[in-house]
Design an enzyme around this catalytic site. Structure first.
Site, PDB file in Angstrom:
ATOM      1  N   TYR A 142       0.787  -1.093  -0.066  1.00 28.42           N
ATOM      2  CA  TYR A 142      -0.022   0.067   0.086  1.00 28.42           C
ATOM      3  C   TYR A 142       0.958   1.392  -0.069  1.00 28.42           C
ATOM      4  O   TYR A 142       1.695   1.353   0.750  1.00 28.42           O
ATOM      5  CB  TYR A 142      -1.007   0.087   1.317  1.00 28.42           C
ATOM      6  CG  TYR A 142      -1.688   1.374   1.237  1.00 28.42           C
ATOM      7  CD1 TYR A 142      -2.677   1.372   0.591  1.00 28.42           C
ATOM      8  CD2 TYR A 142      -1.603   1.941   2.533  1.00 28.42           C
ATOM      9  CE1 TYR A 142      -3.651   2.733   0.667  1.00 28.42           C
ATOM     10  CE2 TYR A 142      -2.399   3.215   2.539  1.00 28.42           C
ATOM     11  CZ  TYR A 142      -3.511   3.610   1.835  1.00 28.42           C
ATOM     12  OH  TYR A 142      -4.130   4.402   1.906  1.00 28.42           O
ATOM     13  N   ASP A 237       9.322   2.615  -0.451  1.00 24.54           N
ATOM     14  CA  ASP A 237       8.370   3.343   0.207  1.00 24.54           C
ATOM     15  C   ASP A 237       8.591   2.993   1.578  1.00 24.54           C
ATOM     16  O   ASP A 237       8.236   2.142   2.234  1.00 24.54           O
ATOM     17  CB  ASP A 237       6.888   3.123  -0.253  1.00 24.54           C
ATOM     18  CG  ASP A 237       5.747   3.699   0.532  1.00 24.54           C
ATOM     19  OD1 ASP A 237       5.949   4.420   1.657  1.00 24.54           O
ATOM     20  OD2 ASP A 237       4.552   3.647   0.285  1.00 24.54           O
ATOM     21  N   LYS A 265       4.874   8.824   8.928  1.00 28.24           N
ATOM     22  CA  LYS A 265       4.505   8.055  10.205  1.00 28.24           C
ATOM     23  C   LYS A 265       5.979   8.667  11.260  1.00 28.24           C
ATOM     24  O   LYS A 265       5.417   9.796  11.796  1.00 28.24           O
ATOM     25  CB  LYS A 265       4.581   6.653  10.186  1.00 28.24           C
ATOM     26  CG  LYS A 265       3.329   6.199   9.112  1.00 28.24           C
ATOM     27  CD  LYS A 265       3.173   4.752   9.424  1.00 28.24           C
ATOM     28  CE  LYS A 265       2.270   4.359   8.256  1.00 28.24           C
ATOM     29  NZ  LYS A 265       0.845   4.285   8.599  1.00 28.24           N
TER      30      LYS A 265
HETATM   31  C1  LIG Z   1       4.057   2.003   3.150  1.00 26.39           C
HETATM   32  C2  LIG Z   1       3.014   3.084   3.152  1.00 26.39           C
HETATM   33  N1  LIG Z   1       3.054   4.049   2.213  1.00 26.39           N
HETATM   34  C3  LIG Z   1       2.180   5.008   2.349  1.00 26.39           C
HETATM   35  C4  LIG Z   1       1.191   5.073   3.258  1.00 26.39           C
HETATM   36  C5  LIG Z   1       0.020   6.420   3.155  1.00 26.39           C
HETATM   37  O1  LIG Z   1       0.260   7.230   4.265  1.00 26.39           O
HETATM   38  P1  LIG Z   1      -0.818   7.980   4.902  1.00 26.39           P
HETATM   39  O2  LIG Z   1      -1.720   7.338   5.619  1.00 26.39           O
HETATM   40  O3  LIG Z   1      -0.085   9.044   5.772  1.00 26.39           O
HETATM   41  O4  LIG Z   1      -1.207   8.890   3.755  1.00 26.39           O
HETATM   42  C6  LIG Z   1       0.936   4.134   4.248  1.00 26.39           C
HETATM   43  C7  LIG Z   1      -0.117   4.184   5.307  1.00 26.39           C
HETATM   44  O5  LIG Z   1      -0.332   3.318   6.046  1.00 26.39           O
HETATM   45  C8  LIG Z   1       1.841   3.284   4.323  1.00 26.39           C
HETATM   46  O6  LIG Z   1       2.033   2.333   5.088  1.00 26.39           O
END
Ligand SMILES: Cc1ncc(COP(=O)(O)O)c(C=O)c1O
Length: 425
Positions: A142, A237, A265
């Site tokens: 994700y 990511d 995060k």
């Molecule tokens: C690996 C990863 N990328 C992107 C995101 C998206 O981040 P946000 O919820 O701050 O938009 C998340 C959210 O859990 C994530 O785990």
């Protein structure tokens, strides 16, 4: 009716599904979501004043636990000087320098407000830099809810992606090739077929959105090699893994330098902040220097930056990640021992301060394997633990998080509770 239930019923009148982000609704596990009113250290309290040991930590940011005094102090101090300026501040320079120093591949960085924004911007930048359109992502990873990334695999291994949400145009999804995590041969095949069209490969270096899946040896180095060979941008990511699995993030742990990295995060310390950064040559394509547009009214917000700086200062303490890793391992190893003792089909693993719990025989290595765990067994375990005051993620397909505020007392209580529950089977 409990206060939690009352609040959930009322919330559904005014907020779709009663929640501001879908996974909070407990759809996967059933039952009423817990409304929290307070957090301190490793604990949270719900609307009925019941306390829980928290293994969600707001889905990853709270590596120091809830309301760490130094973070709260930094937030107060920054807020007193003004909440936002929409102009550069010295603290933004400080955090940018720090991120470039700590993360091996980052030479320049831009701050944004969410992980979604970071991943979306990194994709646009990779496309602008390469002049190509196609991207490769992996099923079960994700990267936030940008259209190009809300894509699931087609029916064959090498078909184009289909939207995984209503409202995502099929044309947008069709530029995304969705492959199996940990399947390097599949990636090689995709590069053989469309190498010159692939702008970027985006990957969670440790996947944390289909439970926890660790990269097989060779998978990340293979991605690095293929991207270099074909002139594509490798995007790690690290919104979840960044400063969660180690001080140099997952790229330090596995010794791979991506071209771009997304962070979120932990770097916001619980405030809305994220970032993307990487090779100077690529970052220089961003406006105002280059032609790739990206912007944000609240980007680099001073209060969020203050929380992030306070958090990043504390995680640099000697031994911080050794302690966090040891504590997380004590949890997963203890759970496995307790489950085995009572004949429960279960396994678990930890990477730094994140962990996966699986009601299946062996550690999963792909989305399909993660999906094949015993969901009913997880849901039963989740609710029984919740009842006894231990809050795990309300889904069998999410990673869990341990903070520096968790210690022997919390782990022992969690293990004793789990053992009682496993014994009932
Ligand atoms: C690996 C990863 N990328 C992107 C995101 C998206 O981040 P946000 O919820 O701050 O938009 C998340 C959210 O859990 C994530 O785990």
């Amino acid at each position: 009716m409990s206060r939690n239930q009352q609040l959930f019923e009322q919330s559904q009148k005014f907020i779709p599904g009663g929640v501001n982000s879908p996974v909070r609704a407990f759809k996967s596990v059933g039952g009423t979501p817990v409304f929290f009113r307070k957090g301190e250290g490793a604990y949270v309290w719900d609307a009925d004043d019941k306390s829980y040991i928290d293994y969600v930590g707001s889905w990853g940011p709270l590596i120091l636990g809830h309301a760490h005094p130094e973070v709260i102090e930094a937030v107060y101090a920054a807020a007193k000087n003004g909440l936002t300026f929409g102009a550069p501040t010295e603290a933004e320079l400080e955090i940018a320098e720090l991120l470039c120093r700590l993360v091996p591949s980052i030479e320049q960085v831009r701050l944004v407000s969410s992980g979604t924004e970071a991943a979306m911007s990194a994709i646009r930048l990779a496309r602008g830099y390469t002049g190509r359109n196609r991207i490769i992502k992996f099923e079960g990873c994700y990267h936030g809810h940008d259209d190009a990334l809300l894509v699931k695999a087609g029916s064959g291994a090498l078909t184009f992606g289909h939207p995984s949400s209503a409202g995502v145009p099929a044309e947008t999804a069709s530029s995304t090739v969705v492959l199996d995590y940990n399947d390097l041969a599949g990636v090689e095949q995709a590069f053989n077929q469309f190498g010159a069209e692939i702008a970027a490969v985006i990957v969670e270096p440790v996947a944390g959105n289909m439970n926890l899946i660790a990269p097989r040896p060779g998978f990340l180095p293979g991605l690095r090699e293929l991207c270099t060979r074909h002139g594509s941008v490798l995007i790690f990511d690290e919104v979840m893994t960044g400063f969660r699995v180690g001080l140099e993030c997952a790229q330090g742990l596995y010794g791979i330098k991506p071209d771009l990295t997304t962070l979120g995060k932990v770097i916001g310390g619980g405030m809305p902040m994220a970032a993307f950064g990487g090779r100077r040559e690529i970052m220089q394509c961003l406006a105002p220097v280059g032609a790739v547009y990206q912007a944000g009214t609240l980007s680099g917000n001073p209060v969020a930056v203050a929380a992030g700086l306070a958090t990043l200062k504390l995680v640099q303490a000697p031994g911080f990640y050794d302690r966090l890793t040891a504590c997380t391992r004590a949890l997963t190893e203890g759970l496995v021992t307790a489950a085995r003792k009572h004949g429960v089909v279960f396994c678990a693993q930890a990477v730094g301060g994140m962990f996966g719990l699986y009601f299946r025989e062996t550690l999963p290595e792909s989305y399909a394997e993660a999906m094949s765990c015993n969901r009913d067994a997880f849901n039963g375990f989740f609710h029984a633990m919740l009842e006894k005051g231990v809050y795990f993620a309300p889904s069998a397909f999410e990673a869990g998080f341990v903070s520096a505020a968790h210690g022997d007392a919390e782990i022992s209580k969690t293990l004793a509770t789990a053992e009682q529950i496993f014994a009932r089977k």
